[in-house]
Design a protein around this motif. Sequence first.
Motif, PDB file in Angstrom:
ATOM      1  N   THR A 292       8.931   6.542  -1.982  1.00 55.69           N
ATOM      2  CA  THR A 292       7.867   6.701  -1.426  1.00 55.69           C
ATOM      3  C   THR A 292       7.525   8.416  -0.912  1.00 55.69           C
ATOM      4  OG1 THR A 292       6.112   6.043   0.328  1.00 55.69           O
ATOM      5  CG2 THR A 292       8.194   6.367   1.205  1.00 55.69           C
ATOM      6  N   GLU A 293       6.469   8.959  -0.777  1.00 55.78           N
ATOM      7  CA  GLU A 293       6.202  10.540  -0.403  1.00 55.78           C
ATOM      8  C   GLU A 293       5.585  10.365   1.006  1.00 55.78           C
ATOM      9  OE1 GLU A 293       4.093  12.189  -3.484  1.00 55.78           O
ATOM     10  OE2 GLU A 293       5.711  12.028  -4.966  1.00 55.78           O
ATOM     11  N   ALA A 294       5.502   9.276   1.725  1.00 57.00           N
ATOM     12  CA  ALA A 294       4.922   9.355   2.975  1.00 57.00           C
ATOM     13  C   ALA A 294       5.837   9.835   4.134  1.00 57.00           C
ATOM     14  CB  ALA A 294       4.762   7.825   3.579  1.00 57.00           C
ATOM     15  N   LYS A 295       5.040  10.257   5.106  1.00 61.17           N
ATOM     16  CA  LYS A 295       5.672  10.941   6.248  1.00 61.17           C
ATOM     17  C   LYS A 295       6.534   9.997   7.121  1.00 61.17           C
ATOM     18  CE  LYS A 295       1.607  14.138   6.590  1.00 61.17           C
ATOM     19  NZ  LYS A 295       0.715  14.631   7.621  1.00 61.17           N
TER      20      LYS A 295
ATOM     21  N   LEU B 225       0.767  -1.183  -0.044  1.00 62.12           N
ATOM     22  CA  LEU B 225      -0.142   0.082  -0.190  1.00 62.12           C
ATOM     23  C   LEU B 225       0.881   1.461   0.126  1.00 62.12           C
ATOM     24  CD1 LEU B 225      -2.789  -1.074   2.691  1.00 62.12           C
ATOM     25  CD2 LEU B 225      -2.910  -0.947   0.115  1.00 62.12           C
ATOM     26  N   VAL B 226       1.974   1.107   0.726  1.00 65.82           N
ATOM     27  CA  VAL B 226       3.033   2.328   0.728  1.00 65.82           C
ATOM     28  C   VAL B 226       3.532   2.410  -0.616  1.00 65.82           C
ATOM     29  CG1 VAL B 226       4.816   3.247   1.588  1.00 65.82           C
ATOM     30  CG2 VAL B 226       3.300   2.436   2.941  1.00 65.82           C
ATOM     31  N   SER B 227       4.139   1.359  -1.237  1.00 70.97           N
ATOM     32  CA  SER B 227       4.472   1.331  -2.653  1.00 70.97           C
ATOM     33  C   SER B 227       3.536   1.935  -3.773  1.00 70.97           C
ATOM     34  CB  SER B 227       5.065   0.065  -3.013  1.00 70.97           C
ATOM     35  OG  SER B 227       3.990  -0.822  -3.331  1.00 70.97           O
ATOM     36  N   ILE B 228       2.238   2.045  -3.389  1.00 65.12           N
ATOM     37  CA  ILE B 228       1.234   2.746  -4.214  1.00 65.12           C
ATOM     38  C   ILE B 228       1.679   4.195  -4.385  1.00 65.12           C
ATOM     39  CG2 ILE B 228      -1.224   3.307  -4.797  1.00 65.12           C
ATOM     40  CD1 ILE B 228      -1.831   0.588  -3.550  1.00 65.12           C
ATOM     41  N   ASN B 229       2.057   4.784  -3.403  1.00 60.05           N
ATOM     42  CA  ASN B 229       2.246   6.233  -3.102  1.00 60.05           C
ATOM     43  C   ASN B 229       3.793   6.564  -3.486  1.00 60.05           C
ATOM     44  OD1 ASN B 229       1.424   8.745  -2.552  1.00 60.05           O
ATOM     45  ND2 ASN B 229       2.406   8.557  -0.239  1.00 60.05           N
ATOM     46  N   SER B 230       4.404   5.512  -4.123  1.00 64.43           N
ATOM     47  CA  SER B 230       5.775   6.098  -4.617  1.00 64.43           C
ATOM     48  C   SER B 230       5.869   5.833  -6.039  1.00 64.43           C
ATOM     49  CB  SER B 230       6.752   5.074  -4.152  1.00 64.43           C
ATOM     50  OG  SER B 230       6.159   3.627  -4.179  1.00 64.43           O
TER      51      SER B 230
END
Length: 321
Positions: free
Chosen positions: A256-259, A179-184
């Motif tokens: 990723t662009e996650a915090k 799910l985090v890789s979707i944001n990358s």
Amino acid sequence: MKSPNKLLFMFLMVSSTCMVASSSNWLMTWMGLEINMLGYIPLMFMKESSSESEAAVKYLVPQSLGSTIFIASAIISSYFNNLQILMLIAMCLKLGVAPFHFWFPPVMASLQLTPAFILLTWQKIAPILAISSMNSLLIKAIMPIATISALWGGIGGLNQTDIRSLLTYSSIAHTGWMLVSINSNYIILIAYLTTYILINMSIYTFLSKEHTKSYKQLFSSKEPEKVFILAITILSLGGLPPLMGFIMKLLVLMFTEAKTIIISGLILGALVSLFYYLSLTFSTLLSFNKVHLTKSQMTSKQAILFLLSQIMPLTLILFLF
């Protein structure tokens, strides 16, 4: 699995995933998800036992609930945009990520090895592709769920002795990373999915030959080279450097662009998962000496799948970047 009806349901399952990947509207996505569910349920009946019937019901109810929430929120969201978050929750329910994973471990515990492997791998593709087609604001909203899933997958596997339960909680943790890789980057998502499926395929090939259930039986094979390959594959699934599982997680963190708090939760969950995988394989790797390594003949199916799981995703990344 060789009967014609099983092949028909396999075709339905594969074609419905392709339908979700190529759909241009939410109605086609919903239809693909429904066909995917209906194509998988008959494949759950390998021995026609009561436990498989119970697993089919436990699988059908949350999947139907997720599909209902998805299509209802898709219709209502054309009037109220705030309800699009329900589509995301519906896909998380179908994926079995924490905290919507209540159905996933009981279903896995009642299935035979082949349908369990399909549930761990192929059945994740369609909901993840549906999530990746949503807008960026919704994808950012899924990051806390991904962190909870990675942490819970690591913590849930600590006291498990059944190898299928270990793979179940490992799947919950890896779904958080997906799910985090979707944001990358979309290429990172495809490469991560490919790596995860190949590593699980290697473990499945070994388990189908050895007929093991407990982790103590897992490394009791009389062929030491297979035991060594299995131990390395499990450590790669856990993300031990410098194996392929670690490289894929590193790529997710790089793009990723996650915090920072999301990334910290992912790393903590990966460390907990790696802890019980190391405790599982440590004694085996210590007892494996150079004599066994020189006598090993790396010609088995397990060795080929091991090499594919470690080399193929790396070459995919080198060609696409």
